[in-house]
Write a protein that holds these residues in place. Structure first.
Motif, PDB file in Angstrom:
ATOM      1  N   PHE A 152      32.304  44.204  50.324  1.00  0.00           N
ATOM      2  CA  PHE A 152      33.561  44.887  50.007  1.00  0.00           C
ATOM      3  C   PHE A 152      34.618  43.895  49.530  1.00  0.00           C
ATOM      4  N   MET A 153      34.699  42.733  50.173  1.00  0.00           N
ATOM      5  CA  MET A 153      35.687  41.740  49.769  1.00  0.00           C
ATOM      6  C   MET A 153      35.388  41.179  48.386  1.00  0.00           C
ATOM      7  N   LEU A 154      34.108  40.963  48.083  1.00  0.00           N
ATOM      8  CA  LEU A 154      33.746  40.495  46.748  1.00  0.00           C
ATOM      9  C   LEU A 154      34.095  41.552  45.696  1.00  0.00           C
ATOM     10  N   TYR A 155      33.827  42.805  46.028  1.00  0.00           N
ATOM     11  CA  TYR A 155      34.120  43.889  45.082  1.00  0.00           C
ATOM     12  C   TYR A 155      35.621  44.043  44.849  1.00  0.00           C
ATOM     13  N   THR A 156      36.399  44.066  45.933  1.00  0.00           N
ATOM     14  CA  THR A 156      37.840  44.231  45.789  1.00  0.00           C
ATOM     15  C   THR A 156      38.475  43.018  45.116  1.00  0.00           C
ATOM     16  N   GLY A 157      37.961  41.827  45.422  1.00  0.00           N
ATOM     17  CA  GLY A 157      38.466  40.635  44.756  1.00  0.00           C
ATOM     18  C   GLY A 157      38.222  40.689  43.266  1.00  0.00           C
ATOM     19  N   LEU A 158      37.026  41.152  42.870  1.00  0.00           N
ATOM     20  CA  LEU A 158      36.705  41.309  41.449  1.00  0.00           C
ATOM     21  C   LEU A 158      37.609  42.353  40.805  1.00  0.00           C
ATOM     22  N   MET A 159      37.840  43.453  41.515  1.00  0.00           N
ATOM     23  CA  MET A 159      38.679  44.528  40.985  1.00  0.00           C
ATOM     24  C   MET A 159      40.121  44.058  40.783  1.00  0.00           C
TER      25      MET A 159
END
Length: 239
Positions: free
Chosen positions: A28-35
């Motif tokens: 989730f953190m990788l996804y939100t960071g990318l977003m």
């Protein structure tokens, strides 16, 4: 010191029991960071441009960095898992100060663990942001938003430990709506909190008055909320 040691033992026990759930934190953190990172791009004025949506996303998502995904957090609505946890601790019995300190340690550990993945992803993916901020300056920005995370999680600790699952859900939704409206109002008046935090970090680095001010406010709100929660937990009916 004994109470902090006991709180640390509770935290380690919880983390050992939920190790597989930490994978969801990382994803989730990788996804939100990318977003978030795609919100930073160059403008025609040779300065970084930040989408107006960035404030909404940052204000909404930063508090999540203070949580570990766990069976308890996934089932709080169906099973009222936080109330069950308090009921279990009361039968042992575990003193309320130890419970509160273990929750504070959990918050700090989550902010560190999630923050590493979240902020590192933003910094590595957004080349435009790297061109504006050095490592120390970016750290100042991350600490500024961490202060905001402390402040919001102080409120969530109140909701989590003083309310049943359904009431906790509603209060969380209300707080998210309020944050969304705040982002809209800021944008309506031509402001951008994310850009302001970047500019202050770029100018002052780790001496940023915004960073230290938000961190101090976040710690103060957390202390007040935890003290209030502890006092009210004495009288809370866990039946």
């Amino acid at each position: 010191m004994d109470s902090w040691k006991s709180a640390w033992i509770i935290l380690k026990k919880d983390l050992r029991g939920d190790r597989l759930y930490l994978i969801w934190n990382v994803i989730f953190m990788l996804y939100t960071g990318l977003m978030i990172s795609v919100m930073f791009r160059p403008s025609d004025e040779a300065k970084i441009y930040i989408s107006p949506v960035s404030d909404f996303l940052m204000l909404m998502l930063i508090p999540v960095t203070g949580f570990f995904f766990s069976r308890r957090s996934f089932s709080y609505l169906k099973e009222d898992s936080y109330t069950q946890m308090l009921r279990y601790y009361r039968t042992l019995p575990i003193p309320l100060p130890v419970i509160m300190k273990s929750r504070i340690l959990q918050l700090i550990a989550a902010l560190l663990f999630n923050g590493i993945f979240f902020y590192t992803t933003i910094y590595l993916i957004s080349s435009h942001l790297r061109s504006e901020l050095g490592l120390g300056q970016f750290l100042a920005m991350a600490l500024t938003w961490t202060g905001y995370g402390l402040m919001m999680n102080g409120l969530y600790i109140c909701f989590e430990l003083l309310m049943k699952g359904r009431a906790y859900l509603w209060m969380t939704l209300v707080s998210m709506i309020a944050v969304g409206l705040l982002a809209f109002v800021i944008d309506w008046f031509g402001g951008n909190v994310t850009l302001f935090s970047i500019e202050m970090s770029k100018q002052y680095s780790l001496l940023s008055p915004l960073m230290w001010g938000v961190l101090a406010l976040g710690i103060l709100v957390l202390i007040v909320c935890c003290n209030l929660t502890q006092r009210k937990l004495v009288k809370r009916d866990l039946a």
